[in-house]
Scaffold this motif. Structure first.
Motif, PDB file in Angstrom:
ATOM      1  N   ASP A 100      -9.929  -2.421  -4.841  1.00 57.85           N
ATOM      2  CA  ASP A 100     -11.241  -1.959  -4.421  1.00 57.85           C
ATOM      3  C   ASP A 100     -12.084  -1.600  -5.644  1.00 57.85           C
ATOM      4  O   ASP A 100     -11.607  -1.612  -6.785  1.00 57.85           O
ATOM      5  CB  ASP A 100     -11.113  -0.769  -3.468  1.00 57.85           C
ATOM      6  N   HIS A 143      -7.207   1.498  -4.683  1.00 57.20           N
ATOM      7  CA  HIS A 143      -6.426   0.882  -3.618  1.00 57.20           C
ATOM      8  C   HIS A 143      -6.190  -0.596  -3.913  1.00 57.20           C
ATOM      9  O   HIS A 143      -7.060  -1.270  -4.457  1.00 57.20           O
ATOM     10  CB  HIS A 143      -7.147   1.009  -2.268  1.00 57.20           C
ATOM     11  N   THR A 183      -4.672  -4.267  -2.062  1.00 62.18           N
ATOM     12  CA  THR A 183      -4.408  -4.886  -0.765  1.00 62.18           C
ATOM     13  C   THR A 183      -3.995  -6.336  -0.961  1.00 62.18           C
ATOM     14  O   THR A 183      -4.704  -7.095  -1.634  1.00 62.18           O
ATOM     15  CB  THR A 183      -5.661  -4.840   0.134  1.00 62.18           C
ATOM     16  N   SER A 192      -0.677   0.854   4.908  1.00 61.14           N
ATOM     17  CA  SER A 192      -1.296   0.414   6.157  1.00 61.14           C
ATOM     18  C   SER A 192      -1.310  -1.102   6.186  1.00 61.14           C
ATOM     19  O   SER A 192      -1.254  -1.755   5.139  1.00 61.14           O
ATOM     20  CB  SER A 192      -2.717   0.967   6.283  1.00 61.14           C
ATOM     21  N   SER A 200      -1.917  -2.702   2.611  1.00 64.19           N
ATOM     22  CA  SER A 200      -2.618  -1.956   1.572  1.00 64.19           C
ATOM     23  C   SER A 200      -1.799  -0.772   1.086  1.00 64.19           C
ATOM     24  O   SER A 200      -0.884  -0.295   1.767  1.00 64.19           O
ATOM     25  CB  SER A 200      -3.976  -1.466   2.096  1.00 64.19           C
ATOM     26  N   GLY A 201      -2.133  -0.286  -0.111  1.00 61.68           N
ATOM     27  CA  GLY A 201      -1.472   0.878  -0.688  1.00 61.68           C
ATOM     28  C   GLY A 201      -2.290   1.414  -1.846  1.00 61.68           C
ATOM     29  O   GLY A 201      -3.361   0.895  -2.168  1.00 61.68           O
ATOM     30  N   TRP A 202      -1.775   2.468  -2.485  1.00 58.61           N
ATOM     31  CA  TRP A 202      -2.459   3.054  -3.634  1.00 58.61           C
ATOM     32  C   TRP A 202      -2.118   2.296  -4.906  1.00 58.61           C
ATOM     33  O   TRP A 202      -0.985   1.841  -5.106  1.00 58.61           O
ATOM     34  CB  TRP A 202      -2.069   4.511  -3.793  1.00 58.61           C
ATOM     35  N   SER A 208       3.882   5.177   6.933  1.00 62.71           N
ATOM     36  CA  SER A 208       2.883   4.110   7.004  1.00 62.71           C
ATOM     37  C   SER A 208       2.239   4.112   8.386  1.00 62.71           C
ATOM     38  O   SER A 208       2.806   4.626   9.349  1.00 62.71           O
ATOM     39  CB  SER A 208       3.538   2.760   6.722  1.00 62.71           C
ATOM     40  N   PRO A 238      -2.676   7.620   4.921  1.00 58.10           N
ATOM     41  CA  PRO A 238      -3.379   6.331   4.932  1.00 58.10           C
ATOM     42  C   PRO A 238      -4.715   6.396   5.657  1.00 58.10           C
ATOM     43  O   PRO A 238      -5.698   5.775   5.234  1.00 58.10           O
ATOM     44  CB  PRO A 238      -2.403   5.398   5.660  1.00 58.10           C
ATOM     45  N   LEU A 263      -7.144   3.554   3.948  1.00 52.03           N
ATOM     46  CA  LEU A 263      -6.329   2.374   3.671  1.00 52.03           C
ATOM     47  C   LEU A 263      -6.232   1.447   4.880  1.00 52.03           C
ATOM     48  O   LEU A 263      -5.991   0.249   4.726  1.00 52.03           O
ATOM     49  CB  LEU A 263      -4.939   2.791   3.188  1.00 52.03           C
ATOM     50  N   GLU A 267      -9.160  -0.721   4.445  1.00 50.47           N
ATOM     51  CA  GLU A 267      -8.932  -1.711   3.399  1.00 50.47           C
ATOM     52  C   GLU A 267      -8.215  -2.931   3.977  1.00 50.47           C
ATOM     53  O   GLU A 267      -8.627  -4.082   3.767  1.00 50.47           O
ATOM     54  CB  GLU A 267      -8.088  -1.108   2.270  1.00 50.47           C
TER      55      GLU A 267
END
Length: 268
Positions: free
Chosen positions: A132, A137, A139, A193, A210-212, A221, A236, A241, A244
């Motif tokens: 992003d 984030h 994805t 997510s 998606s994640g950090w 999750s 999330p 997220l 995202e």
């Protein structure tokens, strides 16, 4: 186990098309080509709509060949604008940081998800990872081109809907973690997510996870549809997220349709 797709034993051809065994970061990925040439006029405009209508079956079959007929930028653009895609209708922008080598699906999904998708078969799997605008984030978004006919895709979609398979944490897609990028530490334990969309007007399953970007592990999750709900209190959900994963999947799916029939789709 998914069937091996046609062309599995053609490593030389894969190299000529730009797919190798090493990850592709954004600068290199811009030159990667999924196949040779652009979609012919016979395909354009024949896919959207009722697959039982005139030309519907032909359009469905033609869509199955998109994975090697269009440039990667047509399916996974270097930049994706998500107007209103964030929490509260905030705008989002995603930048592609890696494109995975085209895959046979053998190691791309956890066992239970691979089993759930197996009835449709695997023709080819394409994936790309985005970050992003804040680089907070990451994805991974994917397009699984199946071997199923329209009836098979409809049956798979019904099963995912009826059994709630797209909401099960044990059926999350795997991320594509490319070395040397913001997604380098985006592994199975970093999945926050996800969403899985079984199309019925094309032999394609679209998905995202998606994640950090800092590689933090996720205790709980949450499927995107739940994480996006107003008042979501999960990590999330509060981090956006779910937006995202869902926002990027929606736009990549839309790009897929625009590639086939650009005159019938409106931009996001």
């Amino acid at each position: 186990m998914f069937d091996q797709p046609a062309g599995h034993a053609e490593p030389r051809r894969s190299r000529l098309l730009g797919w190798g065994s090493r990850p592709r970061v954004a600068a290199a990925a811009a030159c990667v080509v999924l196949g040779i040439g652009l979609i012919g006029g016979a395909v354009t405009g024949s896919w959207l709509g009722d697959s039982d209508g005139p030309g519907g079956d032909s359009g469905f079959s033609s869509a199955a060949e998109l994975w090697h007929n269009v440039p990667v930028d047509d399916l996974f653009p270097p930049t994706v604008d998500g107007r209103g895609a964030g929490p509260g209708g905030a705008d989002r922008t995603w930048t592609r940081i890696a494109v995975a080598p085209d895959d046979t699906c053998a190691d791309a999904f956890d066992p239970l998800l691979r089993k759930a998708l197996a009835p449709a078969g695997c023709r080819r799997l394409l994936r790309a990872t985005y970050v992003d605008a804040t680089q907070s984030h990451v994805t991974t978004v994917g397009l699984l081109f199946t071997k199923a006919d329209p009836a098979g895709m409809s049956a798979l979609a019904r099963r995912f809907d009826d059994d709630g398979l797209s909401r099960r944490p044990d059926l999350m897609p795997r991320p594509y973690a490319a070395k040397g990028t913001a997604a380098a530490h985006f592994g199975a334990r970093q999945r926050a997510s996800w969403t899985v969309s079984v199309l019925t007007d094309a032999p394609v399953v679209a998905f995202a996870v998606s994640g950090w970007a800092d590689g933090r592990e996720v205790d709980t999750s949450q499927p995107a549809a739940e994480a996006m709900q107003s008042g979501a209190t999960t990590a999330p959900g509060q981090a956006g997220l779910g937006n995202e994963a869902q926002g990027l999947t929606d736009r990549i799916e839309r790009r897929l349709r625009q590639t086939v029939s650009p005159s019938t789709e409106t931009p996001s």
